[in-house]
Write an enzyme that holds these catalytic residues in place. Structure first.
Site, mmCIF file in Angstrom:
data_model
loop_
_atom_site.group_PDB
_atom_site.id
_atom_site.type_symbol
_atom_site.label_atom_id
_atom_site.label_comp_id
_atom_site.label_asym_id
_atom_site.label_seq_id
_atom_site.Cartn_x
_atom_site.Cartn_y
_atom_site.Cartn_z
ATOM 1 C CD GLU A 1 -2.872 -1.186 2.377
ATOM 2 O OE1 GLU A 1 -2.274 -1.477 3.443
ATOM 3 O OE2 GLU A 1 -4.086 -0.976 2.311
ATOM 4 C CD GLU B 1 -3.307 -6.220 3.708
ATOM 5 O OE1 GLU B 1 -3.398 -6.936 2.684
ATOM 6 O OE2 GLU B 1 -2.707 -5.138 3.720
HETATM 7 C C1 3H9 Z 1 -1.252 -5.100 7.081
HETATM 8 O O1 3H9 Z 1 -0.310 -4.725 6.447
HETATM 9 C C2 3H9 Z 1 -2.449 -4.233 7.385
HETATM 10 C C3 3H9 Z 1 -2.526 -2.989 6.517
HETATM 11 O O2 3H9 Z 1 -3.196 -3.229 5.334
HETATM 12 C C4 3H9 Z 1 -3.305 -1.895 7.194
HETATM 13 C C5 3H9 Z 1 -2.722 -1.302 8.417
HETATM 14 C C6 3H9 Z 1 -3.518 -0.116 8.885
HETATM 15 N N1 3H9 Z 1 4.874 -7.949 11.426
HETATM 16 O O3 3H9 Z 1 7.848 -15.542 7.817
HETATM 17 P P1 3H9 Z 1 9.262 -15.454 8.285
HETATM 18 C C7 3H9 Z 1 8.296 -11.783 11.529
HETATM 19 S S1 3H9 Z 1 -1.312 -6.653 7.738
HETATM 20 C C8 3H9 Z 1 5.636 -8.398 12.430
HETATM 21 O O4 3H9 Z 1 9.795 -16.577 9.082
HETATM 22 P P2 3H9 Z 1 10.181 -15.557 5.560
HETATM 23 C C9 3H9 Z 1 7.948 -13.248 11.734
HETATM 24 O O5 3H9 Z 1 7.063 -13.420 12.815
HETATM 25 C C10 3H9 Z 1 0.271 -7.364 7.346
HETATM 26 N N2 3H9 Z 1 6.485 -9.432 12.320
HETATM 27 O O6 3H9 Z 1 10.270 -15.128 7.089
HETATM 28 C C11 3H9 Z 1 9.302 -13.855 11.976
HETATM 29 O O7 3H9 Z 1 9.669 -13.582 13.312
HETATM 30 P P3 3H9 Z 1 10.561 -14.637 14.130
HETATM 31 C C12 3H9 Z 1 0.347 -7.822 5.935
HETATM 32 C C13 3H9 Z 1 6.558 -10.036 11.143
HETATM 33 O O8 3H9 Z 1 11.389 -15.030 4.922
HETATM 34 C C14 3H9 Z 1 10.223 -13.030 11.073
HETATM 35 O O9 3H9 Z 1 9.509 -11.817 10.797
HETATM 36 N N3 3H9 Z 1 1.600 -8.508 5.724
HETATM 37 C C15 3H9 Z 1 5.794 -9.631 10.043
HETATM 38 O O10 3H9 Z 1 9.839 -17.000 5.440
HETATM 39 C C16 3H9 Z 1 10.553 -13.696 9.763
HETATM 40 O O11 3H9 Z 1 9.344 -14.096 9.139
HETATM 41 C C17 3H9 Z 1 1.733 -9.832 5.863
HETATM 42 O O12 3H9 Z 1 0.783 -10.516 6.157
HETATM 43 C C18 3H9 Z 1 4.920 -8.539 10.218
HETATM 44 N N4 3H9 Z 1 4.151 -8.074 9.215
HETATM 45 O O13 3H9 Z 1 8.901 -14.774 4.992
HETATM 46 C C19 3H9 Z 1 3.093 -10.396 5.630
HETATM 47 N N5 3H9 Z 1 6.067 -10.438 8.990
HETATM 48 O O14 3H9 Z 1 11.830 -14.780 13.363
HETATM 49 C C20 3H9 Z 1 3.426 -11.410 6.674
HETATM 50 C C21 3H9 Z 1 7.007 -11.308 9.413
HETATM 51 O O15 3H9 Z 1 10.677 -14.017 15.470
HETATM 52 N N6 3H9 Z 1 4.768 -11.936 6.523
HETATM 53 N N7 3H9 Z 1 7.302 -11.077 10.710
HETATM 54 O O16 3H9 Z 1 9.751 -15.920 14.141
HETATM 55 C C22 3H9 Z 1 5.075 -12.891 5.605
HETATM 56 O O17 3H9 Z 1 4.288 -13.311 4.791
HETATM 57 C C23 3H9 Z 1 6.481 -13.456 5.654
HETATM 58 O O18 3H9 Z 1 6.993 -13.179 6.940
HETATM 59 C C24 3H9 Z 1 7.473 -12.864 4.611
HETATM 60 C C25 3H9 Z 1 8.909 -13.389 4.917
HETATM 61 C C26 3H9 Z 1 7.037 -13.350 3.222
HETATM 62 C C27 3H9 Z 1 7.495 -11.363 4.655
#
Ligand code: 3H9
Length: 698
Positions: free
Chosen positions: A104, A124
């Protein structure tokens, strides 16, 4: 600007860099840093702003760890509106994954350049939410309504090249993104390119049929979920109302989603899945064993699926069968599965041929002399398994990991058949193994730390979600399932029908009802297991009388065309069979059971609370490391609805005291044997504590 956002002038380009490991999530500090940067750029003599990220990815979204806490300014939608309103050109340069609020941010920027390996998306919905910072309003203005509905409802990231085709990215480059992005911004400045604000663009009008098609697809693919319906409403608002109004509606529905128990459940799942990969007591820097080649013993459905999982991940596989004929049969199943994957568009013909080329067959254990890992996948005969492990011990090189795919047997007893129990563990795949995501990794008493750590890491490579289990009959998943299936059978004889029991569970959210699952797995499997048990371990005959009768009539389930249901030979569609209902009623009478009406709520409570009650025991015994691990087992292995968070999250969300009260009621009605509450559940209720609190303080 601050610790996580820097601002450096490169000639007349203001280069704003986000550096907030691990995934550059939009924490309060990042939002503040970006706001300060855009305000500084408004005041200095920069001609354009370039937003870049350090580390492995562009901003991967809002900081999920901040959800549920009081929100701190600046709020993301306001920040992004200010970025878009900038008089100076703003360009986002994307690498890794630009997701959610991160994408976004890019959509609010005036131009987007991406590395060819990058992906963008609005995931999301997978967290029970909707894009809440303009995503539902800006994406349709750029990519159109249908493509945006697809993007936002699936939550699936799209590769940069596809995003470019949709107009969501302006330019795709390879090599050095920083240099290419600077060059791009330079060209835009030199061409006097005006700012391009997405919010000022109109949404191309589409007919109601586009929204109807989206709703129909949601009803099928996201049965029971609330967020997709809110998303459709937001995208409709983008088309039918001015930007500001659409954004207001998006905000309202986003806040509504945040309060929805489904969002809490799905966010729990997000973190539980990542936690499950961590093994308590094993250092994350433990040196791992190198796994380049592996062997599979047994070329049946399971062995073939396991072989494919490894071959698909680039690991060479030797499949062992007892003779050439069995080997040919096993390899033919693999060929058929690959052909099926090509037909369904899951793999290209070339890729399938490449993967298939990594699998070779042999009938002699000598072929396993150099492999790094062997997985035994023969049928559930403990003596045969021990024999195989003794042979593996003799044939395999020192340091090779020896795994059993047993679903029930004692991994320690199998390990004891070798002279190297430290190299032995369980790797319990779920059928079909090349498709199902769950892998239970069973840690034996003597399994070495580096063996366990290697297999946990390897599971990611073969695209499985791994959960560690201790040794017990059935491990986490199948052990818990016994109570679930028992209650399904009891509900049947006490007053239900196969359809009523299945419907109650399907409507509640399970991928398939328990009676249909039995038919799919084959009723003879449980029958044979019961035949091997001593009389005093069989439990309440009401829980198995009907399936026993069906098996003895040759009604084995789907494979024989008849089980609890009758299956159409062409379509495999099930139909209720009055003969089965008559058998159920006859057996109920023979068992002295007076049939009554059983409503859907009773069926759901009995099945799910039986599951969770055993889950508490599994936790107390240390078989599962944490409640979330049990939830992951059920979501990925047993078709439990993710939006209910898994059995342990579900009972916690209901309130443990209410769950205990209902279990006590069942104990009163149905007796101690099946319904004695787990001591851990009683203890937590007595102490007024949550399961989360127990797990945190353990
Ligand atoms: C949003 O954006 C709402 C908005 O529209 C509106 C707001 C008003 N936050 O998955 P990994 C941590 S909703 C905090 O193992 P990979 C994860 O817990 C969000 N922490 O790595 C882990 O911690 P730990 C929309 C996060 O390389 C570490 O990072 N976004 C977040 O296999 C590594 O993660 C999503 O839904 C986060 N957003 O994959 C994206 N993301 O090492 C969610 C990750 O302590 N994330 N962590 O266990 C993903 O899909 C994958 O993490 C990503 C990397 C593809 C980015």
């Amino acid at each position: 600007m601050n610790d996580v956002v820097s601002y450096v002038m490169d000639g007349d380009i203001a280069v704003v860099t986000v550096n907030n490991p691990p995934v550059n999530a939009l924490s309060q500090a990042v939002r503040q840093g970006l706001l300060d940067a855009i305000r500084q750029a408004a005041d200095d003599d920069s001609k354009a702003v370039l937003i870049l990220c350090e580390g492995r990815t562009f901003i991967a979204g809002a900081d999920i760890t901040e959800f549920g806490k009081p929100m701190a300014e600046p709020f993301l939608p306001d920040l992004l509106n200010e970025i878009e309103a900038s008089e100076k050109l703003v360009v986002a340069a994307i690498h890794g994954t630009a997701l959610g609020g991160g994408f976004e941010t890019a959509l609010a920027s005036h131009h987007r350049i991406a590395l060819d390996s990058a992906k963008v998306g609005l995931p999301e919905v997978k967290l029970g939410l909707l894009p809440g910072a303009g995503g539902t309003q800006r994406a349709p203005r750029i990519a159109g309504v249908a493509a945006s509905l697809d993007l936002i409802l699936s939550g699936a990231p799209v590769p940069a090249v596809k995003a470019e085709q949709l107009g969501l990215v302006d330019k795709v480059v390879s090599g050095d993104l920083g240099a290419a992005a600077r060059e791009y911004v330079r060209e835009l400045i030199d061409a006097d390119t005006p700012v391009r604000r997405t919010s000022e663009q109109a949404v191309e009008l589409v007919g109601e049929d586009v929204f109807d098609a989206a709703a129909a697809s949601v009803a099928k693919r996201a049965r029971g979920q609330t967020a997709p319906h809110r998303i459709i409403e937001c995208v409709r608002a983008a088309m039918t109302t001015p930007f500001a109004e659409g954004q207001k509606r998006e905000r309202e529905l986003f806040m509504e989603s945040m309060q929805d128990p489904q969002a809490k459940a799905l966010q729990h799942v997000f973190f539980a899945e990542r936690e499950a990969a961590k093994v308590v007591g094993i250092d994350k820097d433990t040196p791992l064993r190198d796994i380049k080649s592996m062997g599979v013993i047994g070329g049946g459905t399971m062995g073939g699926g396991i072989a494919m999982s490894f071959a698909n991940a680039g690991i060479s596989v030797t499949l062992i069968e007892i003779n050439d004929e069995a080997l040919d049969r096993g390899l033919a199943i693999i060929d058929r599965n690959y052909a099926g994957s090509v037909k369904r568009g899951k793999l290209s013909e070339d890729k399938a041929a490449d993967c298939r080329g990594r699998i070779t067959g042999a009938t002699d254990y000598a072929a396993l002399a150099d492999v790094d890992l062997v997985i035994e996948a023969v049928f559930e005969d403990p003596e045969l398994k021990k024999e195989i492990f003794a042979k593996l011990d003799a044939a395999c090189k020192p340091g090779a990991i020896l795994a059993t795919n047993t679903s029930y047997q004692d991994v320690d007893a199998i390990a004891a058949a070798t002279g190297r129990p430290q190299d032995v563990l369980g790797m319990h795949f779920f059928s079909p193994a090349h498709i199902m995501k769950l892998l239970e990794v069973v840690r034996g008493d003597e399994t070495a730390d580096d063996v366990l750590a290697t297999v946990m890491k390897l599971s990611k490579k073969i695209r499985k979600v791994a959960v560690v289990s201790g040794v017990c009959y059935g491990f986490i998943g199948n052990r818990m399932l016994q109570g679930y299936f028992r209650e399904a059978q009891l509900c049947l004889v006490e007053g239900g029908s196969p359809e009523s029991v299945d419907k109650a569970m399907f409507d509640w959210g399970m991928a398939m009802g328990p009676i249909s699952v039995g038919d799919l797995a084959g009723l003879d499997v449980g029958y044979k297991a019961r035949q091997a048990l001593p009389q005093d371990e069989l439990g309440d005959p009401a829980a198995y009388r009907v399936p026993d009768v069906l098996v003895e009539m040759g009604r084995l389930g789907q494979k024989s065309g008849k089980g609890f249901y009758t299956y159409d030979p062409e379509t495999r569609r099930p139909s209720p069979d009055p003969e089965v209902q008559a058998i159920i009623e006859r057996e109920a009478a023979a068992l002295g059971i007076e049939r009554r009406d059983i409503d859907a709520q009773e069926i759901v409570d009995r099945l799910i609370f039986a599951l969770a009650n055993e889950g508490f025991r599994i936790l107390e015994e240390g078989i599962a490391q944490r409640p979330g691990d049990i939830d992951i087992v059920y979501l990925y292995g047993y078709g439990f609805p993710a939006w209910r968070g898994g059995p342990m999250h579900y009972v916690e969300s209901l309130g443990l005291d209410k769950v205990l009260a209902r279990i006590e009621e069942f104990r009163e009605r149905f007796g101690d044997e099946n319904w004695a509450p787990a001591p851990l559940l009683e203890k937590l209720v007595a102490e007024g504590r949550s399961l989360k609190d127990w797990a945190d303080r353990k």
